[in-house]
Design an enzyme around this catalytic site. Sequence first.
Site, PDB file in Angstrom:
ATOM      1  N   ASP A 125     -11.892 -44.509  27.543  1.00 51.55           N
ATOM      2  CA  ASP A 125     -11.646 -44.324  26.118  1.00 51.55           C
ATOM      3  C   ASP A 125     -12.093 -42.927  25.708  1.00 51.55           C
ATOM      4  OD1 ASP A 125     -11.600 -45.093  23.139  1.00 51.55           O
ATOM      5  OD2 ASP A 125     -11.160 -47.013  24.084  1.00 51.55           O
ATOM      6  N   HIS A 146     -13.752 -44.649  18.560  1.00 51.73           N
ATOM      7  CA  HIS A 146     -12.947 -45.710  19.167  1.00 51.73           C
ATOM      8  C   HIS A 146     -13.658 -46.328  20.370  1.00 51.73           C
ATOM      9  CE1 HIS A 146      -9.409 -47.543  21.220  1.00 51.73           C
ATOM     10  NE2 HIS A 146      -9.040 -47.761  19.979  1.00 51.73           N
ATOM     11  N   SER A 167      -6.113 -52.860  20.540  1.00 55.63           N
ATOM     12  CA  SER A 167      -7.297 -52.312  21.198  1.00 55.63           C
ATOM     13  C   SER A 167      -8.443 -53.316  21.231  1.00 55.63           C
ATOM     14  CB  SER A 167      -7.755 -51.025  20.512  1.00 55.63           C
ATOM     15  OG  SER A 167      -6.969 -49.938  20.886  1.00 55.63           O
TER      16      SER A 167
END
Length: 382
Positions: A57, A92, A263
């Site tokens: 990520d 994220h 996600s």
Amino acid sequence: MLRGAATALAATALAVLPSLPARADTIRAQEWALQAMHAQQAWQTTKGAGITVAVLDTGVDATQPDLKGQVLPEKDLVGFGAGPGDQAWADHGTGMASVIAGHGHGAGRQDGVLGIAPEARILPVRVILEDGDPQRERARTEKAGALADGIRWAADHGADVINMSLGDDSETAHPEPREDAAIQYALGKGIPVVASAGNGGEKGDHVSYPAAYPGVIAVTAINQQHERGEFSTRHWYATVCAPGDEIIMSNPDRSYYNGKGTSPAAALVSGTIALIRAEHPRLSPAQIKQLLAATAQDTPQGGRNDDFGAGLADAAAALERAATLEPAPQKPAPAAYSRRYFGPGPTPEPDAAEPTDWLPWTAAAAGVLLLAAGAVIRRSRP
């Protein structure tokens, strides 16, 4: 052969909740995904201790209170871009890590986010930059192979599960042999690989990679009414679904975010696999993929569909069924694409009795890439 653009984040819509305190009665009460996936029942058997989940990520903030002590040293395969203290840094990745293995904080760890495998470790592998990072375009061109490299690095450095809450679901998305080979390498080492199915449900439902690579556990998203998230991509490669709407996650700025997307759905399934591997480490990736499908809740008519795969992943049911399985007696053949996607194609299909060979796929993919030469590929965050 490298992509012309780097792998990018799987688009998770994040809404900051600045006034939301970290108390259990405000955060934990909103973590509906844990109840939906029967996490509490699964925790009577295991919370994922001893298992490492690689999070490919933007990076993970190891100092975030809900993750402190749970995060291993990061491998940065980008090497530039925003850093701690910058607005666009590891939002994220930190959010996904908290959904997987957050353990809360404070007295008795009663505050903050609780992940589905709260005793698992996180192995951060930075392969992409945040959408708002000024260096993002540079990363697209200079670090195009970071995802493939990250998969191999994670497989060689202790990952028990690989989570990829990212993908390319643009109109020009196509399979990349280097990424596919890296996934097959991880699967061959006995490591399950999970990816977001894509956020293209309102944008044409384009095939998303890495979700569509052979052997990957691709996850679609549902809302609190157990309906398909309107953003969730519908496609043949969907394995199972998981909660992906109004998901509370931790952030480096110590705020809590309410996010939606495939996600967090993928992260929840990666955490579920961490629970399974903690108790049954010798089950193969193929067995785990089949196990998740066989024990899913809310199974669609006919056994599966493109919206939900085989249904909602059930951590407790999967653990219970796993106890009845014997590990695969031998290393499985490499995973292969289904005829449904590719059709017969220009390359003869291998005999059903023979292991699938890598070379025909490489040749076919190379042809696709030659036809697509010059296309500008972008990744979007599922």
